[in-house]
Scaffold this motif. Structure first.
Motif, PDB file in Angstrom:
ATOM      1  N   ILE A 172      23.270  -7.555  -2.714  1.00 36.39           N
ATOM      2  CA  ILE A 172      24.189  -6.611  -1.977  1.00 36.39           C
ATOM      3  C   ILE A 172      23.431  -5.490  -1.280  1.00 36.39           C
ATOM      4  CG2 ILE A 172      25.931  -6.805  -3.913  1.00 36.39           C
ATOM      5  CD1 ILE A 172      24.812  -4.035  -5.154  1.00 36.39           C
ATOM      6  N   GLY A 173      22.038  -5.707  -1.506  1.00 42.82           N
ATOM      7  CA  GLY A 173      21.246  -4.747  -0.459  1.00 42.82           C
ATOM      8  C   GLY A 173      19.640  -4.630  -1.104  1.00 42.82           C
ATOM      9  N   TYR A 174      18.962  -3.872  -0.306  1.00 39.53           N
ATOM     10  CA  TYR A 174      17.575  -3.882  -0.400  1.00 39.53           C
ATOM     11  C   TYR A 174      17.160  -2.446  -0.338  1.00 39.53           C
ATOM     12  CZ  TYR A 174      18.322  -8.577   0.997  1.00 39.53           C
ATOM     13  OH  TYR A 174      19.037  -9.823   1.092  1.00 39.53           O
ATOM     14  N   VAL A 175      15.941  -2.357  -1.143  1.00 41.66           N
ATOM     15  CA  VAL A 175      15.323  -0.787  -1.028  1.00 41.66           C
ATOM     16  C   VAL A 175      13.841  -1.080  -0.283  1.00 41.66           C
ATOM     17  CG1 VAL A 175      14.341   1.293  -1.949  1.00 41.66           C
ATOM     18  CG2 VAL A 175      16.518   0.119  -2.885  1.00 41.66           C
ATOM     19  N   LEU A 176      13.497  -0.745   0.887  1.00 43.10           N
ATOM     20  CA  LEU A 176      12.370  -1.015   1.398  1.00 43.10           C
ATOM     21  C   LEU A 176      11.550   0.330   1.929  1.00 43.10           C
ATOM     22  CD1 LEU A 176      10.566  -2.988   2.982  1.00 43.10           C
ATOM     23  CD2 LEU A 176      11.989  -2.528   5.097  1.00 43.10           C
ATOM     24  N   GLN A 177      10.241   0.311   1.530  1.00 45.33           N
ATOM     25  CA  GLN A 177       9.281   1.510   1.821  1.00 45.33           C
ATOM     26  C   GLN A 177       9.196   1.235   3.377  1.00 45.33           C
ATOM     27  OE1 GLN A 177       5.186   0.801   0.663  1.00 45.33           O
ATOM     28  NE2 GLN A 177       4.975   3.012   0.181  1.00 45.33           N
ATOM     29  N   ARG A 178       9.270   2.597   4.043  1.00 47.25           N
ATOM     30  CA  ARG A 178       8.902   2.693   5.467  1.00 47.25           C
ATOM     31  C   ARG A 178       7.614   3.781   5.656  1.00 47.25           C
ATOM     32  NH1 ARG A 178      11.907  -1.032   7.984  1.00 47.25           N
ATOM     33  NH2 ARG A 178      14.030  -0.676   7.970  1.00 47.25           N
ATOM     34  N   LYS A 179       7.299   3.673   6.620  1.00 45.48           N
ATOM     35  CA  LYS A 179       5.968   4.117   7.326  1.00 45.48           C
ATOM     36  C   LYS A 179       6.089   5.808   7.262  1.00 45.48           C
ATOM     37  CE  LYS A 179       1.972   4.248  10.378  1.00 45.48           C
ATOM     38  NZ  LYS A 179       1.617   3.591  11.765  1.00 45.48           N
ATOM     39  N   SER A 180       5.364   6.548   6.633  1.00 41.69           N
ATOM     40  CA  SER A 180       5.319   7.866   6.738  1.00 41.69           C
ATOM     41  C   SER A 180       3.901   8.577   6.162  1.00 41.69           C
ATOM     42  CB  SER A 180       6.392   8.614   5.659  1.00 41.69           C
ATOM     43  OG  SER A 180       6.392   9.727   5.465  1.00 41.69           O
ATOM     44  N   PHE A 181       3.593   9.612   6.880  1.00 40.13           N
ATOM     45  CA  PHE A 181       2.406  10.349   6.611  1.00 40.13           C
ATOM     46  C   PHE A 181       2.531  10.969   5.110  1.00 40.13           C
ATOM     47  CE2 PHE A 181      -0.667  13.690   6.992  1.00 40.13           C
ATOM     48  CZ  PHE A 181      -1.661  13.147   7.180  1.00 40.13           C
ATOM     49  N   CYS A 182       2.009  10.675   4.293  1.00 43.76           N
ATOM     50  CA  CYS A 182       1.785  10.984   2.811  1.00 43.76           C
ATOM     51  C   CYS A 182       3.183  11.272   1.931  1.00 43.76           C
ATOM     52  CB  CYS A 182       1.233  12.580   3.010  1.00 43.76           C
ATOM     53  SG  CYS A 182      -0.535  12.481   3.679  1.00 43.76           S
ATOM     54  N   LYS A 183       4.113  11.422   2.564  1.00 40.56           N
ATOM     55  CA  LYS A 183       5.584  11.595   1.773  1.00 40.56           C
ATOM     56  C   LYS A 183       6.083  10.133   1.684  1.00 40.56           C
ATOM     57  CE  LYS A 183       8.070  15.207   2.670  1.00 40.56           C
ATOM     58  NZ  LYS A 183       9.073  16.263   3.340  1.00 40.56           N
ATOM     59  N   PRO A 184       6.434   9.892   0.188  1.00 38.06           N
ATOM     60  CA  PRO A 184       7.209   8.861   0.193  1.00 38.06           C
ATOM     61  C   PRO A 184       8.479   8.621   0.890  1.00 38.06           C
ATOM     62  CG  PRO A 184       6.689   9.888  -1.859  1.00 38.06           C
ATOM     63  CD  PRO A 184       6.648  10.876  -0.757  1.00 38.06           C
ATOM     64  N   TYR A 185       9.059   7.547   1.549  1.00 41.48           N
ATOM     65  CA  TYR A 185      10.008   7.418   2.620  1.00 41.48           C
ATOM     66  C   TYR A 185      10.512   5.978   2.307  1.00 41.48           C
ATOM     67  CZ  TYR A 185      12.117   7.443   7.194  1.00 41.48           C
ATOM     68  OH  TYR A 185      12.972   7.557   8.296  1.00 41.48           O
ATOM     69  N   ARG A 243       0.805  -1.236   0.014  1.00 42.15           N
ATOM     70  CA  ARG A 243       0.107  -0.182   0.109  1.00 42.15           C
ATOM     71  C   ARG A 243       0.820   1.407   0.079  1.00 42.15           C
ATOM     72  NH1 ARG A 243      -2.934  -3.665  -1.021  1.00 42.15           N
ATOM     73  NH2 ARG A 243      -4.836  -4.223  -0.064  1.00 42.15           N
ATOM     74  N   GLY A 244       0.211   2.425   0.204  1.00 38.08           N
ATOM     75  CA  GLY A 244       1.056   3.648   0.371  1.00 38.08           C
ATOM     76  C   GLY A 244       1.768   3.712   1.608  1.00 38.08           C
ATOM     77  N   SER A 245       2.636   4.770   1.747  1.00 37.39           N
ATOM     78  CA  SER A 245       3.585   4.812   2.689  1.00 37.39           C
ATOM     79  C   SER A 245       2.741   4.990   4.214  1.00 37.39           C
ATOM     80  CB  SER A 245       4.343   6.326   2.580  1.00 37.39           C
ATOM     81  OG  SER A 245       4.924   6.322   1.272  1.00 37.39           O
ATOM     82  N   CYS A 246       1.533   5.182   4.259  1.00 44.15           N
ATOM     83  CA  CYS A 246       0.887   5.461   5.587  1.00 44.15           C
ATOM     84  C   CYS A 246       0.656   3.921   6.273  1.00 44.15           C
ATOM     85  CB  CYS A 246      -0.310   6.235   5.465  1.00 44.15           C
ATOM     86  SG  CYS A 246      -0.427   7.891   5.084  1.00 44.15           S
ATOM     87  N   CYS A 247       0.667   2.981   5.330  1.00 45.41           N
ATOM     88  CA  CYS A 247       0.490   1.573   5.863  1.00 45.41           C
ATOM     89  C   CYS A 247       1.738   0.821   5.795  1.00 45.41           C
ATOM     90  CB  CYS A 247      -0.563   0.961   4.953  1.00 45.41           C
ATOM     91  SG  CYS A 247      -2.292   1.896   4.987  1.00 45.41           S
ATOM     92  N   ALA A 248       2.783   1.353   5.203  1.00 50.68           N
ATOM     93  CA  ALA A 248       4.074   0.490   4.937  1.00 50.68           C
ATOM     94  C   ALA A 248       4.409  -0.559   5.822  1.00 50.68           C
ATOM     95  CB  ALA A 248       5.326   1.385   4.363  1.00 50.68           C
ATOM     96  N   GLU A 249       4.342  -0.218   7.131  1.00 50.74           N
ATOM     97  CA  GLU A 249       4.876  -1.162   8.316  1.00 50.74           C
ATOM     98  C   GLU A 249       3.658  -1.492   9.118  1.00 50.74           C
ATOM     99  OE1 GLU A 249       9.104   0.138   9.561  1.00 50.74           O
ATOM    100  OE2 GLU A 249       8.231   1.829   9.170  1.00 50.74           O
ATOM    101  N   LYS A 296      18.643   6.900   3.904  1.00 54.35           N
ATOM    102  CA  LYS A 296      17.346   6.804   3.852  1.00 54.35           C
ATOM    103  C   LYS A 296      16.804   7.997   2.353  1.00 54.35           C
ATOM    104  CE  LYS A 296      16.629   5.348   7.967  1.00 54.35           C
ATOM    105  NZ  LYS A 296      15.981   6.117   9.072  1.00 54.35           N
ATOM    106  N   ILE A 297      15.591   7.860   2.066  1.00 56.81           N
ATOM    107  CA  ILE A 297      15.122   8.735   1.018  1.00 56.81           C
ATOM    108  C   ILE A 297      13.931   9.092   1.312  1.00 56.81           C
ATOM    109  CG2 ILE A 297      14.411   8.514  -1.469  1.00 56.81           C
ATOM    110  CD1 ILE A 297      16.053   6.532  -1.992  1.00 56.81           C
ATOM    111  N   ARG A 298      13.608  10.378   1.292  1.00 59.84           N
ATOM    112  CA  ARG A 298      12.392  11.209   1.465  1.00 59.84           C
ATOM    113  C   ARG A 298      11.890  11.762   0.049  1.00 59.84           C
ATOM    114  NH1 ARG A 298       9.832  11.016   6.260  1.00 59.84           N
ATOM    115  NH2 ARG A 298      10.954  10.384   8.200  1.00 59.84           N
ATOM    116  N   GLY A 299      10.547  11.748  -0.331  1.00 64.45           N
ATOM    117  CA  GLY A 299      10.163  12.372  -1.397  1.00 64.45           C
ATOM    118  C   GLY A 299       9.200  13.438  -1.007  1.00 64.45           C
ATOM    119  N   PRO A 300       8.604  14.335  -1.928  1.00 64.05           N
ATOM    120  CA  PRO A 300       7.754  15.490  -1.601  1.00 64.05           C
ATOM    121  C   PRO A 300       6.383  15.033  -1.446  1.00 64.05           C
ATOM    122  CG  PRO A 300       8.305  15.204  -4.034  1.00 64.05           C
ATOM    123  CD  PRO A 300       9.120  13.923  -3.282  1.00 64.05           C
ATOM    124  N   TYR A 301       5.639  15.979  -0.721  1.00 60.31           N
ATOM    125  CA  TYR A 301       4.215  15.539  -0.775  1.00 60.31           C
ATOM    126  C   TYR A 301       3.513  15.202  -1.942  1.00 60.31           C
ATOM    127  CZ  TYR A 301       4.156  16.895   4.367  1.00 60.31           C
ATOM    128  OH  TYR A 301       4.660  17.145   5.560  1.00 60.31           O
TER     129      TYR A 301
END
Length: 275
Positions: free
Chosen positions: A161-174, A134-140, A187-192
């Motif tokens: 060699i590694g992983y990219v994992l979505q983390r829980k965040s309110f609205c903004k991609p994380y 789902r979206g970032s709000c439900c990631a974890e 860490k990676i943080r995207g815009p609203y």
């Protein structure tokens, strides 16, 4: 007999091999392309990724597919990975199931094969289909990573060699960039808002941050391509900036992060978040 990719002079079409069959033979379209000279091998660098040791920026151009422009038929994605001089360093092509592409669109599972100018697969980015993601709000929420979008990066293929994992965040991609032991590297943080429309023509930037998020160390950018192209095609242009001295494996994982971000936010012709 196993299906194999079909190649032309301007691209490659990936066809999924049946389970249990041998890996498809990989080739790269070579006519008219200018490739970066391959640097010498360095200690601890996965073979084929030596290019990244000399770069602090890569440009990734998705190839335009005419079938997608004029129909709703989803074809496998293909990308050219270049340095800032326009010299190609890798060619990436998607392998996925036909029905998965048509029914699940940007949520689909895939394997992204990344090959060099010697026709060698030097890296693979894999995303398992996850109908619960789902979206970032439900990631974890709930059972660990059950609702999170993620990819695995291997270099060479078969060696994670590694992983990219979505983390829980309110609205903004994380997202978290993890090493092979699942320790957090960045860490990676995207815009609203990740939309690019007639009213919003700026580049969309995702900040690459240190593991404690106290410092920005780079960014992933989706470039505005113009009204006509944005409306008619989901073939996008991206850039990744990172420190020159960043470990090569971490640079490679950031390329994997870009592919996940592309599928999650920019696969629709209108470039709206579809996931």
């Amino acid at each position: 007999m196993a299906n194999t990719p079909q190649f032309g002079m301007t691209g490659v079409t990936a066809v999924t091999s049946p389970p249990g069959k041998a890996q498809p033979t990989l080739q790269v379209p070579g006519a008219g392309l200018s490739w970066m000279d391959r640097p010498s091998a360095t200690m601890g660098c996965p073979p084929g990724l030596e290019y990244l040791s000399q770069l602090d920026q890569v440009l990734i151009h998705q190839q335009v597919e005419l079938l997608e422009m004029f129909t709703t038929w989803e074809t496998p994605n293909k990308y050219q990975v270049k340095n800032i001089l326009g010299q190609q360093i890798f060619f990436a092509f998607e392998e996925s199931e036909e029905c998965m592409r048509q029914w699940y669109g940007p949520k689909r599972g895939f394997e992204m094969h990344i090959v060099d100018n010697m026709n060698q697969e030097v890296m693979k980015v894999s995303r398992e289909f996850n109908c619960c993601a789902r979206g970032s709000c439900c990631a974890e929420c709930g059972d660990g990573e059950k609702y999170a979008h993620k990819v695995t990066v291997e270099a060479p293929p078969g060696n994670p060699i590694g992983y990219v994992l979505q983390r829980k965040s309110f609205c903004k991609p994380y997202y978290a960039i993890l090493d092979e032991n699942r320790e957090t590297l960045l860490k990676i943080r995207g815009p609203y808002c990740t939309c690019q429309t007639v009213c919003c023509t700026n580049d969309v930037e995702f900040q690459v941050l240190s593991s404690d998020e106290t410092e920005q160390v780079g960014k992933i950018s989706k470039q505005w391509a113009g009204y006509l192209k944005e409306l008619s095609s989901d073939a996008d242009n991206f850039g990744i900036q990172f420190p020159m001295n960043l470990e090569v494996k971490t640079k490679a994982i950031l390329i994997g992060a870009l592919f996940l971000i592309d599928f999650m936010f920019f696969e629709g012709k209108q470039n709206y978040n579809q996931v």
